[in-house]
Scaffold this motif. Structure first.
Motif, short mmCIF file in Angstrom:
data_model
loop_
_atom_site.label_atom_id
_atom_site.label_comp_id
_atom_site.label_asym_id
_atom_site.label_seq_id
_atom_site.Cartn_x
_atom_site.Cartn_y
_atom_site.Cartn_z
N ILE A 1 0.84 -1.20 0.00
CA ILE A 1 0.00 0.00 0.00
C ILE A 1 0.88 1.26 0.00
CG2 ILE A 1 -1.64 1.35 1.39
CD1 ILE A 1 -3.20 -0.96 0.55
N LYS B 1 2.74 1.63 -3.38
CA LYS B 1 1.83 1.97 -4.48
C LYS B 1 1.29 3.39 -4.33
CE LYS B 1 0.21 0.62 -7.94
NZ LYS B 1 0.64 1.36 -9.16
N PHE C 1 3.29 -1.79 -10.08
CA PHE C 1 3.28 -3.14 -9.50
C PHE C 1 4.55 -3.90 -9.90
CE2 PHE C 1 -1.44 -2.50 -9.21
CZ PHE C 1 -1.53 -2.62 -7.83
N LYS D 1 -0.24 -7.36 -6.46
CA LYS D 1 -1.64 -6.94 -6.64
C LYS D 1 -2.54 -7.56 -5.58
CE LYS D 1 -0.85 -6.37 -11.52
NZ LYS D 1 -0.95 -6.97 -12.85
N THR D 2 -2.31 -8.84 -5.28
CA THR D 2 -3.12 -9.52 -4.27
C THR D 2 -2.95 -8.85 -2.91
OG1 THR D 2 -2.78 -11.57 -5.48
CG2 THR D 2 -3.60 -11.78 -3.24
N PHE E 1 -2.00 -5.80 -2.34
CA PHE E 1 -2.58 -4.46 -2.44
C PHE E 1 -4.09 -4.54 -2.21
CE2 PHE E 1 -4.44 -1.17 -5.31
CZ PHE E 1 -3.92 -0.03 -4.72
N TYR E 2 -4.71 -5.48 -2.89
CA TYR E 2 -6.17 -5.65 -2.76
C TYR E 2 -6.54 -6.05 -1.33
CZ TYR E 2 -10.93 -7.18 -3.74
OH TYR E 2 -12.30 -7.32 -3.74
N GLN F 1 -9.80 -9.35 -7.85
CA GLN F 1 -8.61 -8.83 -7.16
C GLN F 1 -7.66 -8.14 -8.13
OE1 GLN F 1 -6.53 -11.30 -4.44
NE2 GLN F 1 -8.35 -11.79 -3.25
N ALA G 1 -7.26 -4.11 -8.30
CA ALA G 1 -5.92 -3.63 -7.94
C ALA G 1 -5.33 -2.79 -9.06
CB ALA G 1 -5.01 -4.82 -7.62
N GLU H 1 -2.48 2.31 -13.02
CA GLU H 1 -1.47 2.05 -14.05
C GLU H 1 -2.08 1.79 -15.43
OE1 GLU H 1 1.57 -0.83 -13.04
OE2 GLU H 1 1.23 -0.39 -10.92
#
Ligand SMILES: [Zn+2]
Lengths: 183, 205
Positions: free
Chosen positions: A137, A140, A147, A162-163, A165-166, B7, B11, B17
């Motif tokens: 977090i 980003k 990413f 990404k996972t 972050f989510y 997800q 994200a 991006e």
């Protein structure tokens, strides 16, 4: 990178304290704020600040001059933050503080500004996240990294970044709940 | 969650991006996918709140501390002090500190950079075991020396003991300095045993 910064780095490597201090001044706010959000504590953020610039100075001659100094410095900040969190884990055998009391233990002014309250609230929410989610977090949103860059920095896959972050956002959403008029 | 893309899509969308075309495609998906729409609606507000962070200026601090090697090393890395205290207790050395330093460097590197890594207790146990091995080794060397110099005067024996002590002290200081430098080093950049060994060996105490 700006020519002036490159010149400063070269002069700092030669041992000129003014050049090094100028470099520190340029980047210290970013590193300090990174520390506040990552550690949730003024003391730890100040320790981290010292460690990052200490490590940077020690390794300055290894800085590749075709790279961005700020990127290089954030790499050190990342390593030091992970290191600090692990050392604290060993020391305390306890997760990061989750209560707002431990977030800022300085004797503050009588009337805190709304932005200070907001920062403290954000710090306590972030502190309640697992380190790996908090880090993604941070990288980003606040360091504005892609990413792919996060993945490369953390030696994970972009999908893992990404996972995390989510998952971090989802956890924050729960923590934030129905928060009051601060935001 | 029924949609397997939620997800990743959310994200990427909130991560900012995407190209315009990607955003458009993504927004179309959100308009037809209930899972994704709910997720993105909820988390967009969360992300928005994070942006309320206001930059804090640093209270006055010592910018020169980062250039003062010894003081800073101790002040900023208090947790490594016990490790140095331990290394001070390792007897002997006999030129064998280098592989040890590299091994411990690797242990620290692995332990502190992986979630399921080596704990401080394990590292301490490792150093204890090493200490015992070293003591046994020192004893053996002393016994050999006793046999070899058995006929010598007590003076030359005293000189030998003195020499061993001096060796120990020198090795210890070198080991300690290397540990400190290693711990101050950005050791995530060191990726192999060989690199560590060569790094440790090239560091001047
Ligand atoms: Zn979907």
């Amino acid at each position: 990178m700006e020519r002036t910064e490159l010149a400063l780095i070269q002069r700092a490597i030669q041992g000129q304290p003014d050049a090094w201090q100028a470099l520190v001044r340029t980047h210290e706010t970013r590193v300090y704020n990174f520390g506040l959000r990552m550690t949730g504590s003024v003391d730890d953020a100040q320790d981290l600040l010292q460690e990052v610039f200490f490590s940077a100075y020690q390794n300055l001659s290894g800085f590749r001059q075709d790279a961005q100094f700020s990127t290089w410095l954030m790499r050190i900040a990342y390593n030091r933050a992970v290191d600090q969190a692990r050392r604290r884990k060993v020391r305390d055998a306890d997760p990061l503080p989750t209560s707002t009391e431990t977030v800022d233990d300085r004797p503050g002014p009588a009337a805190e500004t709304q932005s200070q309250q907001r920062n403290q609230q954000l710090q306590s929410w972030l502190a309640a996240l697992p380190l790996e989610q908090r880090m993604v977090i941070e990288l980003k949103f606040f360091q504005e990294m892609t990413f792919d860059d996060i993945a490369s920095l953390e030696s994970i896959s972009p999908n893992t970044a990404k996972t995390r972050f989510y998952a971090g956002l989802a956890r924050l959403k729960t923590l934030m709940g129905d928060c009051d008029g601060l935001f | 969650m029924a949609c397997s893309e939620t997800q990743k899509l959310v994200a990427e969308y909130l991560g900012g991006e995407m190209t315009v075309a990607q955003r458009t495609a993504c927004e179309y998906h959100f308009s037809v996918c209930e899972d994704c729409r709910q997720a993105v609606d909820g988390l967009a507000g969360t992300a928005g709140r994070l942006l309320h962070w206001e930059q804090v200026t640093i209270p006055d601090w010592d910018r020169t501390a980062s250039t003062a090697e010894e003081v800073s090393a101790q002040k900023t890395r208090p947790e490594v002090v016990p490790l140095n205290t331990r290394s001070r207790q390792i007897p002997g050395g006999w030129q064998s500190w280098l592989p040890l330093a590299a091994t411990v460097a690797l242990a620290v590197f692995l332990g502190w950079n992986q979630d399921s890594g080596l704990s401080e207790q394990e590292l301490t146990a490792y150093l204890d075991a090493f200490e015992q091995r070293q003591q046994a080794q020192t004893q053996r060397i002393m016994e050999t020396a006793m046999q070899e110099f058995g006929d010598s005067t007590s003076d030359s024996m005293a000189q030998l003991v003195e020499w061993i002590q001096a060796q120990r002290t020198a090795d210890m200081q070198q080991l300690e300095a290397s540990f400190q430098q290693m711990l101050n080093h950005d050791y995530q950049a060191l990726s192999s045993m060989q690199q560590l060994a060569s790094w440790v060996s090239t560091q001047e105490p």
